[in-house]
Design a protein around this motif. Structure first.
Motif, short mmCIF file in Angstrom:
data_model
loop_
_atom_site.label_atom_id
_atom_site.label_comp_id
_atom_site.label_asym_id
_atom_site.label_seq_id
_atom_site.Cartn_x
_atom_site.Cartn_y
_atom_site.Cartn_z
N LEU A 1 63.52 39.44 -44.84
CA LEU A 1 64.04 39.77 -43.51
C LEU A 1 64.81 41.08 -43.50
N GLU A 2 64.61 41.83 -42.42
CA GLU A 2 65.27 43.12 -42.22
C GLU A 2 66.13 43.06 -40.97
N LEU A 3 67.08 44.01 -40.88
CA LEU A 3 67.97 44.03 -39.71
C LEU A 3 67.19 44.12 -38.41
N GLY A 4 66.09 44.89 -38.43
CA GLY A 4 65.30 45.08 -37.22
C GLY A 4 64.52 43.85 -36.78
N ASP A 5 64.53 42.82 -37.60
CA ASP A 5 63.85 41.58 -37.21
C ASP A 5 64.73 40.75 -36.28
N SER A 6 65.97 41.13 -36.13
CA SER A 6 66.87 40.40 -35.22
C SER A 6 66.33 40.48 -33.81
N GLY B 1 58.46 27.97 -25.18
CA GLY B 1 59.58 27.24 -25.75
C GLY B 1 60.88 27.91 -25.36
N ALA B 2 61.99 27.32 -25.79
CA ALA B 2 63.31 27.82 -25.41
C ALA B 2 63.75 29.02 -26.24
N GLY B 3 62.99 29.34 -27.30
CA GLY B 3 63.32 30.51 -28.10
C GLY B 3 64.12 30.20 -29.34
N THR B 4 63.97 31.06 -30.33
CA THR B 4 64.78 31.01 -31.55
C THR B 4 65.47 32.36 -31.69
N ARG B 5 66.79 32.32 -31.63
CA ARG B 5 67.56 33.58 -31.73
C ARG B 5 67.83 33.84 -33.20
N LEU B 6 67.18 34.86 -33.74
CA LEU B 6 67.31 35.22 -35.16
C LEU B 6 68.27 36.40 -35.30
N SER B 7 69.28 36.21 -36.09
CA SER B 7 70.24 37.29 -36.39
C SER B 7 70.20 37.55 -37.88
N VAL B 8 69.86 38.77 -38.25
CA VAL B 8 69.80 39.17 -39.65
C VAL B 8 71.02 40.04 -39.95
N LEU B 9 71.82 39.61 -40.90
CA LEU B 9 73.09 40.32 -41.21
C LEU B 9 72.95 41.18 -42.45
N LYS C 1 57.90 38.25 -29.49
CA LYS C 1 59.22 38.72 -29.91
C LYS C 1 59.88 39.39 -28.69
N GLN C 2 61.13 39.00 -28.40
CA GLN C 2 61.88 39.62 -27.31
C GLN C 2 63.07 40.37 -27.90
#
Lengths: 114, 111
Positions: A81-86, A106-114, A36-37
């Motif tokens: 999912l929680e906001l902090g998982d973004s 890998g190139a990464g998966t950008r997760l945005s939790v709203l 996780k980044q």
């Protein structure tokens, strides 16, 4: 051919939803990882699997569940999912440990939790 | 707590200049690695130095390791605009492949 591929590249979702990220490597490696980044680019290992066996399980909420159906695949399922998982989630693989522990990301998966 | 700390956090230089990044860590290591991350991309392995090695070269890259000081440095010579990226050190503690990453140095090379 991409060596380590993960899907999706972007994931936007609402709080409380469940989502999965998939990862596949075609390098013939035995070990796969999830990192996780965060927004400050700090990269932290979450899990690793060696030949479908869980090896590393860092202090990660049990809402995160990795699954390795075979040594070429490592998926990450996230419940409630929680906001902090973004964050950006990276999958990686390596041939072996020790001095052969060169990891391919890998190139990464950008997760945005709203 | 974080194993690796990098210094500087950001570095801006002109093309042709050399860039030096430093990494410090806290515990004994099996090896230390450097990775590059271009904006919006995954990390790419650059070089690995074993704990019993003191210096290693790869093209324009030179890595040193001082286990007595628990520190490493990455030197990029004759930098190019394409070297613009974040650079991370990672320590391998021989714990099942676990790498512990530093916070990274953001390098900007201006043409």
């Amino acid at each position: 051919d991409t060596a380590v591929s993960q899907t999706p590249k972007y994931l936007v979702t609402q709080m409380g939803n469940d989502k999965s990220i998939k990862c596949e490597q075609n390098l013939g490696h035995d070990t796969m990882y999830w990192y996780k980044q965060d927004s400050k680019k700090f990269l932290k290992i979450m899990f690793s699997y060696n030949n479908k066996e869980l090896i590393i399980n860092e202090t990660v909420p049990n809402r995160f569940s990795p699954k390795s159906p075979d040594k070429a695949h490592l998926n990450l399922h996230i419940n409630s999912l929680e906001l902090g998982d973004s964050a950006v989630y990276f999958c990686a693989s390596s041939q072996a440990w020790g001095d052969k522990n060169i990891q391919y990301f890998g190139a990464g998966t950008r997760l945005s939790v709203l | 707590s974080q194993q690796g700390e990098e210094d500087p956090q950001a570095l801006s230089i002109q093309e042709g200049e050399n860039a030096t990044m430093n990494c410090s860590y806290k515990t004994s290591i099996n090896n230390l690695q450097w990775y590059r991350q271009n904006s919006g991309r995954g990390l790419v392995h650059l070089i690995l130095i074993r704990s019993n090695e003191r210096e290693k070269h790869s093209g324009r890259l030179r890595v040193t390791l001082d286990t007595s000081k628990k520190s490493s440095s990455l030197l990029i010579t004759a930098s190019r605009a394409a070297d613009t990226a974040s650079y991370f050190c990672a320590t391998d503690l021989s714990q099942g492949g676990k790498l512990i990453f530093g916070q990274g140095t953001e390098l900007s090379v201006k043409p």
